[in-house]
Design an enzyme around this catalytic site. Structure first.
Site: not given
Length: 321
Positions: A50, A52, A175, A201, A205, A234
């Site tokens: 799913s 990207i 990100s 997160y 990254k 997304t």
């Protein structure tokens, strides 16, 4: 200072990371960069069922590449594979079911893959943002296990195969959120203090950016890059950041727009004319630190990150059947 960093990042994002930012940047793109035939080249995309990942896999398939989809959910992955084959007419699409949060599974997959396939390009796209502190069956914090350790093991396990290939590349989907984080090696599994999934997160990254820079120094025959896809609409954004999605949904990039720079880094000749180890946004290298954000880390911290991840990696390799 964290308030300052977050504010600067969000204002910057409103200007550059949205659909409008992509549309502005794309006026300077050369369409010929990605109008290429990659038949005979092999690509592996993690998290490809799913968002990207799927958009990237589909565009590579349109250009004739052999695409290996690495996905966690078998049912969704089979639907994605069928969609890619149907829309592109490319039959060279292969499916592998692997949980990127499970290091033993990654090792087992990579060892088998090395014996059965060739590989020119690895695209580390799989990721997660879990907003409460969850542990995997191995006792690893789930965001760290997926975004950092999973990316580390998948890449290092496949480097020997990539080193045999012509024009080998590794692209990691990071990100812009990492811009608010300084590398923190003292609490890699976020066990100290309050747990903020968004910041965990972002820290993961940042770690991916450091990994890319370190790999580029260590493996001169492979072109490494890391990129920010902008803020794209997304399934992951909708489920992990529902408030952000509601606020920004009319300005978010499409999945294809988010995937554009991944595709460019994976297939264009122009990408590898630039040095290995850079951070990209909209087909351009961009800084990895905001002005006055104080997010630079000493070299010994970056080296320590690699040492710790290697220790984790070998621990799980040793118990693989």
């Amino acid at each position: 200072m964290s308030w300052y960093r977050n504010t600067v990042w969000f204002v910057k994002g409103l200007r550059e990371y949205t659909r409008g930012g992509y549309e502005s940047a794309s006026k300077h793109f050369n369409p010929a960069d990605v109008e290429v035939d990659v038949a005979g080249r092999s690509f592996l995309v993690t998290g490809a069922n799913s968002g990207i990942g799927k958009a990237t896999a589909k565009e590579i398939a349109r250009r004739g590449g052999t695409v290996h989809l690495v996905c966690r959910n078998k049912e969704r992955a089979e639907v994605a594979k069928e969609e890619i084959v149907t829309e592109t007419g490319n039959q060279n699409i292969f499916l592998h079911i692997v949980d990127i949060s499970n290091p033993k599974e990654i090792w087992n997959f990579a060892e088998k893959f090395r014996n059965e396939h060739k590989l020119n390009v690895l695209i580390n796209n799989a990721g997660c943002m879990v907003n409460t502190r969850e542990l995997t069956e191995d006792g690893l914090e789930k965001n760290f296990a997926t975004n950092t350790l999973g990316t580390y093991i998948m890449t290092t396990a496949l480097v020997p195969l990539l080193e045999k290939a012509a024009d080998a590349r590794v692209i990691t989907v990071s990100s812009g959120g990492m811009l608010v984080q300084k590398l923190n090696i003292s609490d890699l599994q976020s066990g100290n203090g309050p747990f903020d999934g968004t910041m965990v997160y972002a820290q993961n990254k940042r770690q991916q950016v450091v990994l890319t820079e370190q790999w580029a120094k260590a493996h001169r025959n492979i072109h490494f890059s890391v990129m920010h896809p902008g803020w794209a609409d997304t399934p992951a954004v909708r489920s992990s950041m529902p408030d952000f999605y509601e606020r920004m949904k009319n300005s978010l990039r499409t999945e294809a727009q988010g995937a554009d720079t991944v595709l460019w880094l994976a297939v264009s000749a122009e990408a590898t004319k630039l040095p290995s180890g850079l951070f990209f946004q909209d087909r351009q290298p961009v800084p990895t630190h905001l002005p006055l954000a104080y997010t630079h880390s000493p070299p010994e911290d970056e080296e320590k990150l690699m040492e710790v991840l290697e220790e984790f990696s070998q621990k799980f390799k040793s118990v693989s059947p």
